[in-house]
Design a protein around this motif. Sequence first.
Motif, PDB file in Angstrom:
ATOM      1  N   GLY A  40      31.723  17.223  -0.687  1.00 23.36           N
ATOM      2  CA  GLY A  40      33.062  17.412  -0.931  1.00 23.36           C
ATOM      3  C   GLY A  40      34.081  17.555   0.743  1.00 23.36           C
ATOM      4  O   GLY A  40      35.346  17.553   0.196  1.00 23.36           O
ATOM      5  N   GLY A  42      34.365  14.728   2.373  1.00 23.50           N
ATOM      6  CA  GLY A  42      35.083  13.165   2.976  1.00 23.50           C
ATOM      7  C   GLY A  42      34.600  12.608   3.483  1.00 23.50           C
ATOM      8  O   GLY A  42      34.934  11.157   4.351  1.00 23.50           O
ATOM      9  N   LYS A  43      33.332  12.197   3.347  1.00 20.14           N
ATOM     10  CA  LYS A  43      31.853  11.582   4.231  1.00 20.14           C
ATOM     11  C   LYS A  43      32.026  10.541   3.774  1.00 20.14           C
ATOM     12  O   LYS A  43      32.090   9.397   3.750  1.00 20.14           O
ATOM     13  CB  LYS A  43      30.806  12.635   4.098  1.00 20.14           C
ATOM     14  CG  LYS A  43      30.305  13.474   4.674  1.00 20.14           C
ATOM     15  CD  LYS A  43      29.394  14.436   4.718  1.00 20.14           C
ATOM     16  CE  LYS A  43      28.339  15.153   3.035  1.00 20.14           C
ATOM     17  NZ  LYS A  43      29.159  15.484   2.199  1.00 20.14           N
ATOM     18  N   SER A  44      31.789  10.150   2.270  1.00 19.96           N
ATOM     19  CA  SER A  44      31.860   9.485   1.374  1.00 19.96           C
ATOM     20  C   SER A  44      33.162   8.586   1.367  1.00 19.96           C
ATOM     21  O   SER A  44      33.406   7.054   1.771  1.00 19.96           O
ATOM     22  CB  SER A  44      31.449   9.452  -0.168  1.00 19.96           C
ATOM     23  OG  SER A  44      30.000  10.042  -0.277  1.00 19.96           O
ATOM     24  N   THR A  45      34.247   9.120   1.637  1.00 19.25           N
ATOM     25  CA  THR A  45      35.762   9.147   1.586  1.00 19.25           C
ATOM     26  C   THR A  45      35.980   7.783   3.170  1.00 19.25           C
ATOM     27  O   THR A  45      36.877   7.214   3.087  1.00 19.25           O
ATOM     28  CB  THR A  45      36.411   9.683   1.258  1.00 19.25           C
ATOM     29  OG1 THR A  45      36.501   9.760   0.346  1.00 19.25           O
ATOM     30  CG2 THR A  45      38.260   9.207   1.485  1.00 19.25           C
TER      31      THR A  45
HETATM   32  P1  ADP Z   1      31.190  13.953   0.477  1.00 21.73           P
HETATM   33  O1  ADP Z   1      30.916  12.890   0.563  1.00 21.73           O
HETATM   34  O2  ADP Z   1      31.563  14.440   1.731  1.00 21.73           O
HETATM   35  O3  ADP Z   1      30.794  14.754  -0.716  1.00 21.73           O
HETATM   36  P2  ADP Z   1      33.979  12.473  -0.971  1.00 21.73           P
HETATM   37  O4  ADP Z   1      34.198  11.800   0.196  1.00 21.73           O
HETATM   38  O5  ADP Z   1      33.215  12.003  -2.097  1.00 21.73           O
HETATM   39  O6  ADP Z   1      33.199  13.550  -0.482  1.00 21.73           O
HETATM   40  O7  ADP Z   1      35.063  13.717  -1.665  1.00 21.73           O
HETATM   41  C1  ADP Z   1      35.953  13.776  -0.482  1.00 21.73           C
HETATM   42  C2  ADP Z   1      37.354  14.763  -1.571  1.00 21.73           C
HETATM   43  O8  ADP Z   1      37.547  13.651  -2.129  1.00 21.73           O
HETATM   44  C3  ADP Z   1      36.621  15.943  -2.829  1.00 21.73           C
HETATM   45  O9  ADP Z   1      37.211  17.071  -3.197  1.00 21.73           O
HETATM   46  C4  ADP Z   1      36.161  14.449  -4.286  1.00 21.73           C
HETATM   47  O10 ADP Z   1      36.965  14.665  -5.375  1.00 21.73           O
HETATM   48  C5  ADP Z   1      37.635  13.763  -3.755  1.00 21.73           C
HETATM   49  N1  ADP Z   1      37.723  12.426  -4.342  1.00 21.73           N
HETATM   50  C6  ADP Z   1      37.030  10.866  -3.391  1.00 21.73           C
HETATM   51  N2  ADP Z   1      37.050  10.142  -3.962  1.00 21.73           N
HETATM   52  C7  ADP Z   1      38.114  10.268  -4.829  1.00 21.73           C
HETATM   53  C8  ADP Z   1      38.565   9.196  -6.177  1.00 21.73           C
HETATM   54  N3  ADP Z   1      38.440   8.055  -6.144  1.00 21.73           N
HETATM   55  N4  ADP Z   1      39.960   9.964  -6.373  1.00 21.73           N
HETATM   56  C9  ADP Z   1      40.333  11.039  -6.543  1.00 21.73           C
HETATM   57  N5  ADP Z   1      39.166  12.392  -5.099  1.00 21.73           N
HETATM   58  C10 ADP Z   1      38.902  12.443  -5.032  1.00 21.73           C
END
Ligand code: ADP
Length: 243
Positions: A40, A42-45
């Motif tokens: 959560g 933001g790594k994937s984002t």
């Molecule tokens: P990580 O990869 O570090 O676990 P993410 O980048 O997946 O983290 O997510 C970071 C935050 O963004 C989380 O709170 C997640 O719920 C939110 N998030 C990610 N993608 C979306 C989306 N498409 N719509 C709404 N919220 C998102």
Amino acid sequence: MKNVIEIQHLSKSFGTHEVLKDIDFSVNKGEVVCVIGSSGSGKSTLLRCINLLERPSGGQIVYQGENILDNNHNINNYRTKLGMVFQSFNLFNNLNVLTNCIVGQTKVLKRSKSDAENVAMKYLKVVGLDRYINAKPHQLSGGQKQRVAIARALSMEPDVLLFDEPTSALDPEMVGEVLKVMKELAGTGLTMLIVTHEMEFAREVSDRVVFMDKGVIVEEGSPEQIFNHPQNERTKAFLKRTF
Ligand code: ADP
Ligand code: MG
């Protein structure tokens, strides 16, 4: 050092939720960078913004001296320069292993079928799957599928390979074979940006480790600095929970 990608003041919000906040960060040519941090954070984002699977809300992504987020920038060329390996493989399930590694080359890079086949075979050998070219994904183990996904990404000969937790969906006994391939690649001078929870792996292969928490880069440095001498309290707390 020459950077391949430079990110400046990158931000991303989903509605009112600010997931990435003012991220500054670059990846240099030949460098292996691991991104670590809690779920959560933001790594994937961050990876999805870099490869434009998500549109950043603000900031710049500079590639070859140009901000690719400029409205008039042709992003198709940029997209071909980034390879992505996902947690869930994302193979084309109806196509065999060889064809999985060929379609992007012929469709996007406009390589001839025979050139594409040669390139695919080269990288399937690298990941140790050249004997499986006729297999369909459902006939492969998770570790093999992920190695095909890596060969497919390599076949596009990108400037940088992005990995988003490539071993998180695997059964434990298959994690090693994928990490081994990635370690070998890291040793060949490939530029790699890897999100991972495999801390020993990160320590071993990284030139630089980036710790993210709640949408910001809290701390970055050599594996020695981050794992042995973390400076920030949030980094220390994360590592304590993880090890
Ligand atoms: P990580 O990869 O570090 O676990 P993410 O980048 O997946 O983290 O997510 C970071 C935050 O963004 C989380 O709170 C997640 O719920 C939110 N998030 C990610 N993608 C979306 C989306 N498409 N719509 C709404 N919220 C998102
Ligand atoms: Mg993630």
